[in-house]
Design an enzyme around this catalytic site. Structure first.
Site, PDB file in Angstrom:
ATOM      1  N   ASP A   1       0.825  -1.209   0.000  1.00 33.56           N
ATOM      2  CA  ASP A   1       0.000   0.000   0.000  1.00 33.56           C
ATOM      3  C   ASP A   1       0.862   1.263   0.000  1.00 33.56           C
ATOM      4  O   ASP A   1       1.906   1.302   0.647  1.00 33.56           O
ATOM      5  CB  ASP A   1      -0.905  -0.007   1.238  1.00 33.56           C
ATOM      6  CG  ASP A   1      -2.058   0.972   1.127  1.00 33.56           C
ATOM      7  OD1 ASP A   1      -2.307   1.482   0.016  1.00 33.56           O
ATOM      8  OD2 ASP A   1      -2.705   1.233   2.153  1.00 33.56           O
TER       9      ASP A   1
ATOM     10  N   ASN B   1     -10.626  -2.870  -6.715  1.00 36.35           N
ATOM     11  CA  ASN B   1      -9.788  -1.914  -7.447  1.00 36.35           C
ATOM     12  C   ASN B   1     -10.288  -1.608  -8.855  1.00 36.35           C
ATOM     13  O   ASN B   1      -9.837  -0.635  -9.476  1.00 36.35           O
ATOM     14  CB  ASN B   1      -8.337  -2.416  -7.521  1.00 36.35           C
ATOM     15  CG  ASN B   1      -7.597  -2.287  -6.207  1.00 36.35           C
ATOM     16  OD1 ASN B   1      -6.647  -3.022  -5.951  1.00 36.35           O
ATOM     17  ND2 ASN B   1      -8.021  -1.364  -5.354  1.00 36.35           N
TER      18      ASN B   1
END
Length: 248
Positions: A23, A71
């Site tokens: 991340d 996503n």
């Protein structure tokens, strides 16, 4: 003076399986006034370095969360770039993995990938299938809840009348791979975000503010050192643990 890697190796066992949520790519780029896609490119470089360092430490399995089912909701141009980067990695980086006796597996649904990416996945997995070194599993279009559902549906389709933990685990995307010992999330968030929900029941969790493109070998050593200081009891008392583990 000893390197950080040597220091880690002198302690207790290295985790057999490390799982990572990579991340912070977008925030890394934003801090440098760069487009988000540049963060993803640097993130790929960080993954290459992570694979090398894991192999050096003796880690046997590395599973990374590259692209979740959620996503797809990102801006279309970013998704398109990520798919192109994924294909590029499959076409170019897999050769390096193969040369180093590493195996590549892709975890997740493949229904939304185009033919070119599907072909790349199949060729990469076939090329490295018989390698015996580190296994790199990349979770792409993956979600932990989806993983459990697809396993359950396969069991139903095969007419399995009694489902045990072991039976279900074999139908999950990780298959016969051991469950992660250590989970790392970069970027400062402190959640597991629908990643390997079943398999991380007993994983040690490690969160760091370091953004993924900046996560290097020293950062990995620090995570492993933190893991080695923990007492993994699996429901037992400290007194029930092996003597070697109590000493650590």
């Amino acid at each position: 003076m000893k390197s950080s890697t040597q220091a880690v190796l002198e302690h207790t066992a290295i985790p057999k399986h490390i799982a990572v949520i990579m991340d912070g790519n977008g925030r890394w780029a934003k801090k440098r006034f760069l487009p988000r896609i540049m963060g993803h490119k640097r993130g790929l470089d960080a993954l290459e370095n992570m694979v090398k360092h894991c192999a050096k430490l003796g880690v046997q399995y590395l599973t990374v969360f590259a692209f979740s089912t959620e996503n797809w909701r990102r801006p279309e141009d970013e998704v398109s770039f990520l798919m192109g980067l994924f294909l590029q990695a499959l076409q170019k980086q897999v050769r390096r993995l193969h040369e180093n006796n590493m195996r590549l597996k892709i975890l997740g649904s493949r229904e939304r990938f185009n033919r070119q990416i599907l072909k790349g996945i199949e060729e990469a997995e076939a090329l490295t299938a018989n390698n015996t070194g580190l296994t790199l599993s990349i979770a792409a279009d993956y979600g932990g809840r989806w993983d459990i559902l697809q396993a359950a549906n396969k069991l139903i389709a095969e007419g399995v009348s009694e489902i045990t933990e072991d039976t279900l685990a074999k139908y999950l995307m990780l298959g016969d791979a051991p469950e992660p010992d250590l989970f790392i999330r970069t970027g400062g968030e402190t959640r597991i975000s629908n990643f390997l929900l079943w398999q991380m029941a007993y994983a040690e969790l490690y969160f760091t503010d370091i953004l993924w493109p900046d996560f290097d070998g020293k950062a990995l050593d620090d995570a492993v050192a933190s893991f080695q200081k923990r007492e993994r009891r699996f429901g037992r008392t400290s007194e029930q643990l092996p003597i070697e583990q109590q000493r650590n």
